[in-house]
Each structure stands twice: as structure tokens, then as C-alpha cells.
Enzyme design. Sequence first.
Site, PDB file in Angstrom:
ATOM      1  N   HIS A 174      13.846  -3.788  13.908  1.00 11.54           N
ATOM      2  CA  HIS A 174      13.568  -4.264  12.552  1.00 11.54           C
ATOM      3  C   HIS A 174      12.082  -4.560  12.379  1.00 11.54           C
ATOM      4  O   HIS A 174      11.621  -5.651  12.680  1.00 11.54           O
ATOM      5  CB  HIS A 174      14.406  -5.528  12.295  1.00 11.54           C
ATOM      6  CG  HIS A 174      14.323  -6.028  10.882  1.00 11.54           C
ATOM      7  ND1 HIS A 174      15.195  -6.970  10.403  1.00 11.54           N
ATOM      8  CD2 HIS A 174      13.485  -5.740   9.865  1.00 11.54           C
ATOM      9  CE1 HIS A 174      14.893  -7.233   9.140  1.00 11.54           C
ATOM     10  NE2 HIS A 174      13.850  -6.510   8.799  1.00 11.54           N
ATOM     11  N   LEU A 227       6.405  -1.191   8.573  1.00 11.14           N
ATOM     12  CA  LEU A 227       5.103  -0.608   8.944  1.00 11.14           C
ATOM     13  C   LEU A 227       4.197  -0.392   7.731  1.00 11.14           C
ATOM     14  O   LEU A 227       3.038  -0.038   7.892  1.00 11.14           O
ATOM     15  CB  LEU A 227       5.310   0.706   9.695  1.00 11.14           C
ATOM     16  CG  LEU A 227       6.023   0.575  11.056  1.00 11.14           C
ATOM     17  CD1 LEU A 227       6.211   1.942  11.712  1.00 11.14           C
ATOM     18  CD2 LEU A 227       5.259  -0.358  11.991  1.00 11.14           C
ATOM     19  N   ARG A 228       4.743  -0.576   6.529  1.00 14.39           N
ATOM     20  CA  ARG A 228       3.952  -0.638   5.285  1.00 14.39           C
ATOM     21  C   ARG A 228       3.342   0.701   4.831  1.00 14.39           C
ATOM     22  O   ARG A 228       2.814   0.765   3.733  1.00 14.39           O
ATOM     23  CB  ARG A 228       2.813  -1.657   5.397  1.00 14.39           C
ATOM     24  CG  ARG A 228       3.281  -3.073   5.630  1.00 14.39           C
ATOM     25  CD  ARG A 228       3.764  -3.716   4.347  1.00 14.39           C
ATOM     26  NE  ARG A 228       4.028  -5.129   4.546  1.00 14.39           N
ATOM     27  CZ  ARG A 228       5.233  -5.640   4.775  1.00 14.39           C
ATOM     28  NH1 ARG A 228       6.289  -4.846   4.808  1.00 14.39           N
ATOM     29  NH2 ARG A 228       5.397  -6.931   4.963  1.00 14.39           N
ATOM     30  N   ASP A 239      11.434  -8.551  13.213  1.00 15.32           N
ATOM     31  CA  ASP A 239      11.268  -8.578  11.752  1.00 15.32           C
ATOM     32  C   ASP A 239       9.768  -8.627  11.428  1.00 15.32           C
ATOM     33  O   ASP A 239       9.300  -9.491  10.678  1.00 15.32           O
ATOM     34  CB  ASP A 239      12.011  -9.751  11.112  1.00 15.32           C
ATOM     35  CG  ASP A 239      11.963  -9.708   9.584  1.00 15.32           C
ATOM     36  OD1 ASP A 239      11.588  -8.660   9.035  1.00 15.32           O
ATOM     37  OD2 ASP A 239      12.286 -10.727   8.952  1.00 15.32           O
ATOM     38  N   HIS A 268       1.178  -8.942   6.672  1.00 16.37           N
ATOM     39  CA  HIS A 268       0.585  -9.175   5.343  1.00 16.37           C
ATOM     40  C   HIS A 268      -0.903  -9.448   5.507  1.00 16.37           C
ATOM     41  O   HIS A 268      -1.294 -10.254   6.349  1.00 16.37           O
ATOM     42  CB  HIS A 268       1.232 -10.384   4.661  1.00 16.37           C
ATOM     43  CG  HIS A 268       2.669 -10.189   4.304  1.00 16.37           C
ATOM     44  ND1 HIS A 268       3.085  -9.267   3.373  1.00 16.37           N
ATOM     45  CD2 HIS A 268       3.796 -10.781   4.768  1.00 16.37           C
ATOM     46  CE1 HIS A 268       4.408  -9.307   3.269  1.00 16.37           C
ATOM     47  NE2 HIS A 268       4.864 -10.216   4.104  1.00 16.37           N
ATOM     48  N   PHE A 299       7.099 -13.371   2.056  1.00 16.13           N
ATOM     49  CA  PHE A 299       7.772 -13.839   3.259  1.00 16.13           C
ATOM     50  C   PHE A 299       7.327 -13.037   4.477  1.00 16.13           C
ATOM     51  O   PHE A 299       7.040 -11.853   4.376  1.00 16.13           O
ATOM     52  CB  PHE A 299       9.285 -13.654   3.118  1.00 16.13           C
ATOM     53  CG  PHE A 299       9.929 -14.565   2.115  1.00 16.13           C
ATOM     54  CD1 PHE A 299      10.266 -15.855   2.456  1.00 16.13           C
ATOM     55  CD2 PHE A 299      10.209 -14.124   0.825  1.00 16.13           C
ATOM     56  CE1 PHE A 299      10.877 -16.712   1.538  1.00 16.13           C
ATOM     57  CE2 PHE A 299      10.820 -14.957  -0.102  1.00 16.13           C
ATOM     58  CZ  PHE A 299      11.149 -16.250   0.264  1.00 16.13           C
ATOM     59  N   GLY A 300       7.328 -13.662   5.640  1.00 17.41           N
ATOM     60  CA  GLY A 300       7.271 -12.875   6.869  1.00 17.41           C
ATOM     61  C   GLY A 300       6.160 -13.211   7.829  1.00 17.41           C
ATOM     62  O   GLY A 300       5.135 -13.794   7.472  1.00 17.41           O
TER      63      GLY A 300
END
Lengths: 424, 322
Positions: A60, A63-64, A305, A309, A323-324
Site C-alpha cells: 500500500h 507514488l503520485r 501506506d 506530500h 492525510f498521510g
Amino acid sequence: MATLLIRGGRIIDPSQELDRMGDLLLEGRRIVGIDAPCPNPDEVIDARGLIVSPGLIDLHVSLREPGNEEDETIATGTAAALAGGFTSVACMSDTRPVVDNRSEAEFIMIQGERAGNAHVFPLGAVTKNNAGQELAEMGQLVEAGVLAFSDGRTPVANAEIMRRALQYASMWDRPIFNRPQVPELVQNGVMHDGFISTRLGLRGMPAAAEDIMVGRDIALCELTGGRVHLMCISTEGAIDLIRRARERGLRISTEVTPHQLLLTDQVMDTFDSAYKVDPPLRTERHIAACIKGLQDGTIEVICSDHQPHSPEKKQRELDLVPFGIAGLETLLPLCITGLIETGHLSWMQFLSKVTIGPARVLNLNKGTLRAGADADVTLINPDVSWTIDPTQFQSKSRNTPFGGRQVRGRAQTVIVNGQVRYRA
Amino acid sequence: MPVAAAVPASTVKWTRKHLLGLEELSADEITLILDQAEEFKRLAARGETKLKALSGTVVANLFFENSTRTKTSFSLAAKRLSADTIDFSAGGSSLSKGETFIDTARNIEAMGANQVVVRHSTPGAPLLLSQHVNASILNAGDGTHEHPTQGLLDVFSIRERVGHIKGLTVALVGDILHSRVARSNIWGLTKLGAHVIVCGPATLIPPHIERLGVEVAHNFDSILPRCDCVNLLRIQFERQRSGLFPSITEYSHLFGMNGDRLKKSKSDIVILAPGPINRGVEITPDVADGRNSVILDQVTNGLFIRMACLYLLHQRQNPTAS
């Protein structure tokens, strides 16, 4: 074909319940076996003092690329994977555009090959544009090589769509990865719903939002005979439901992240956006349930996960921050320090959650050191003490609450397709 | 014209650079602010309305959420202390051009602001700002987290009317879930020894709030005879639209303060409302304008509380000095 001998390490292979000192021989892209005769190997790696594990698999990650290359690219994300000890990653479909068609899936695979780091397995979208309305062209995605489907962080909210997706994907025996959360119960939420959210005046996300969706997906799994993988489980209630469903023989798997196991909602006291994750950080009671689920096998997978960012996105008001955590490079040391050294999991148990556990979910010929398996191997130095320093990340992003944390253990050497791709 | 008010007779010294909430303050610190405000009020009564304490400094009002009274009150407080003021609101600013909150504050600071009064819809936004600028930050309300000067002026108004806080029973009535005023009241009142009851529809009482040391009630009539003070929180009509209670009429029926309820109360009960009030909803006009009401005193006292906060942050003692 070239031979590579990994000599003198402690070989741990949960797929065979094997834990012993030995030499592992690779030939070309395949594993030959343990202590197989090889008088003149082309290359020898001294693995004394190291743990020799099947290459780690992260089920999970985001990779954007394409669309948010300011956060991460496939090249930087897979470099981060290697540095974290991972030889394979499964990436979410929530790019821009969404991986809901064959060409997008193939683009990601090609970029993964170009990067030449870890293997990349793109997940296909369940629904077009992750919008939850119409099924994506799953058949064509399967032909492209997609092994599973997911709408990423967006739950498949409509039960009828989820039912049809499970039925349709069962034609190829592919699992649907769903993020189990009832959207209307967590609207505008930023943290776990409880005493701390009350005290801070922050909008809460109740555990019930997860429990309800897990219950729904179990029922749909039973109805359709499909395969469900529940992403990022975080609640005691959800784990109880999954345990009982698996006892009944339903084809349900699940995963948990290290930050869910190490941090409680108490840290939100700082209002630090690095802690804003979905599912939210919960309480000791939920953490205890997650650890029990890992111990008894209810939870088969630990994943990062990985949600990179760029700084300008995380350095904002808490409501506006996405989130993240960028987790690929910290999962292994956090788990060694927080789960193994604390006695919650044995090495065998932990490694199963990042090797054969995820390999089974995706039906990969990986995550094992059996003869004939793909020659992906991770050598772990279990003893090295170090401090997590986000500025040293291979990932393009630095969003982690674990900077400055003292940890033990890290990936020393990472072998993909029989070739050394990373050395610490 | 005196340079500054006489320092109240207290052994506690103000050392904080920022005022972010009442949770972090000690009872002594809260009392210090109240005493300072009282001193300013006394001076004003003597006609000494313009003080030089903040002369040469700049106070910036940075309001990312609508406000009339708080902003006006802070502005006037700064002017009474001879500070120069800058007013900045989200509507007419570069925020609408995409500038971030932090960049906006840095720009304001670059204009020489020594103290920044900030209101924002996100809890924790003033804390975030304090980590990125050098000026003193005063929280003028952050989402549903805290509104410290409102909490202080409510406590001040009660103390002024009753003479003390310790031992009083104070009910906060209405939408506790979405109320920063409720949280700051809870901290301020409990730290000074009051018994606090939160009373409202079950949908508007957040989970586990009793762990803040308050009593939870849903029946206003049953608690009213015990109350020395009630603080009637403003009910926002959009809460009804989002399904948190069935109708304004029902709300008013169950939780509104009216003449009948006043008769069942202690004769000297103190009625507060942070405003702006909805006449006929949380409170009927006879009660709002009656002798038990301190609603307008609250507005007056808000000015002195804000003067006290600006003054103390400016005059703060260096905590490392002996």
C-alpha cells in the site's frame, strides 16, 4: 546465468517457517536454494551478522506519478522503497489521471522499469475516476497486468457498486482493496473521535465508521464469493469482525500500518499536521487489538501506506492539510524497534507480514526463498542503532512524525531480480 | 496620563509570550489577568481611558473568520493602550489570491507587528502561527478549540457580580460540541474552583466531556435551581439544518432561558450570553434585558480583559531571569 551467493547469514523465510544459518544461492532471476552446491559463484555477499529475508513487499503506497510529481515520482518512490528494504510495492490508482484504464496502468509499469529500482505493481481503479459510480474497465486492466483493484483512500461507498465489483473481479480471481470507512461519519474529521478530540475541539472520526464498513464488506464477500482486502485497519471492532469472518473461511485479508501501532491520538495535542493520518491515530485499546490481530494471524500484512506530500501542503492549517505519512523508509526500523524488540512479534511473525503475507494477497511468486521463486532478497542489519533523519530520505517528501526518533535495524543490502540495487 | 497601570498585588509574574488558550494557564495566571483587567476598569472609571503602555508598538488584527465584536474590542483595547493597529480580514486580503495563512502573517509581521491577534476556523491555527512568526500571538478564537479572551471576560463578569468564583455552580447551556467559548469557560471556571455543568441536546454534547471535570445534563429545568450562573451559548441555525436537533422551536422549548425558568432559578442567578444573541431562541427579551443579565457588562469587560492580555504579553517577564 550469473550466480550470487549470500553467505553466512541468518536466513528467515516465513513461507517455509525456516530460521537458520546458511548460504542462499541465486542464479539469474531465480532463487536456487539454501546451501545448494556452488563451487565458483560469480559474486559473493558476506551476510554474517545479517538477516537474510525474502524481499520485502509493501502492499500500500502512493507514488503520485502521474499528476503530483511535486510530492513523489515513480523513480523517487521506488528509490525510497529500496532504502526501506522493499523489493516490490503495490501502488494506488489515485493518481491524476486515475489508473482506470489500460494505458495508465502500462505507463506506471514502464516508468517502474525505467527507474530500475523496486518492482512496481499498479493497482487498478475499482470505479472510473475513483468516483464510486461506474466500474472501471477491469478486464483491460487485468490484461495490462493489474493484480488487484482499489479506489485508494476513497472508500467504495455504494454497497451495490461494491457487490458488482466483487462479482466482476472474481472472473480473474483478483481482490478488491477497499478503504473501510463510512464517509458520512467522518466528514471533515481530522482525528480519532474521543476525549482528545473533544478537548481540542477537533472534528472526530469515530471508530464505528470503520467497523460498519468492515461489516458491510464481510457480508458482500459472503454474498459474492469475491476477495476483499481491507486497507489500513485500525479498530478493535473491525479486527474482531475480520477474525470471525476468516474463521468462517471467507476470503478476507487485511493490513495495518506501523504508525497505527506506535502512536495514539494523544499526540494531536501538538496540533502537528504530521500526525494527521487516515485512519486516524486511535487509542491504546485499539492498538492492543491490532497487535493481537498480528499475533494470531488475523492481520497478515504490515504496509507503510506511504503518502508523500510536499512541505507546502503539510505546513498549513490542520483542516487543509492532506492525510498521510511518507512511510516507506521508516517501516522496517519502526517495526524492529517497536514490535520485535518490545516482544510483540518474533522475527518470523514480523517478516511474514511483509513477505509471504502480501505476496499471497497479490498472488505473487515472491515473498519466499523457495527454489524457483523470484530472486528478490533483503538483507537486514538488525543491530545498527540510528536516528531517523527525514532530510536523508530518498523520497521526495519529508512528511513524517518520526524524525529524530532513535531506532534499531535497517535494510543493509537489497537485491531485485538477482541484482544488488541498494546498499546502505 | 499614567504610563501604565500599577501592577496588581500578586506574587505571580506573567512570563508567557503567547495567549493561545486557558487550558495551559494556571489559576494564578488567570487571576493575574482578571486583576489587571479590574485595574484597567478602575482607571477608566476615573477617566484615565488612554494609557501609554503599548506606545510605539503595533498590534495586528488578523481575522480569517468573520467577527465584529471581538475584532472591534481588540482594536479599541490596543488603541486605549496607545498601540498602532492594523486590521486584516480574510475577505479583502491576499488570502483570496492564494497566499497561505503563514505567509500572510509573516507579511504582517514584516510591517512591524509586535502582537498578532488571530481568529481562524481551524483549531490550532494560532499555535501554528506562533511556530512561524516572532510576534506574540493572541488567540481570538480558533475553530471549536478555544476563545480565551471570551472565557476570561465571562469569568470576570461573574466575579464582578458575585465577588468570587470558587464554589459557584455554573451551567453552560446549548451547543457545547461546536463551541470554543464552552471549552475556554470550562478551563477558566474549573481552574478557579467552580462546578461546571454542560447542558444541551445529546447531539451537541461531545463524547467524554465529563473527563474535563464537568457534569453533563440534558434537562435544563432539573439543574436550574442549583445554578448560580448560566451562560447561554449561541445556537447556530445551520446546526438544525445539518440534523443535530429537530427545530429551533423545540430547542427553545427545551433549552431557552425565559421568564418562567427565571422564576424557578435562584433570585440572584447571573445570566450570561457570549452573543450575538438570538432573542426568543436561547433567551427571551425579558431575561436578556432583566436585572439578572450581565450581557452588556460582558461586552464592556471584554475591552478591559483584552487590554490586560495585550499589556501582560507586552510586559512579560523573561522566564530565565531570576
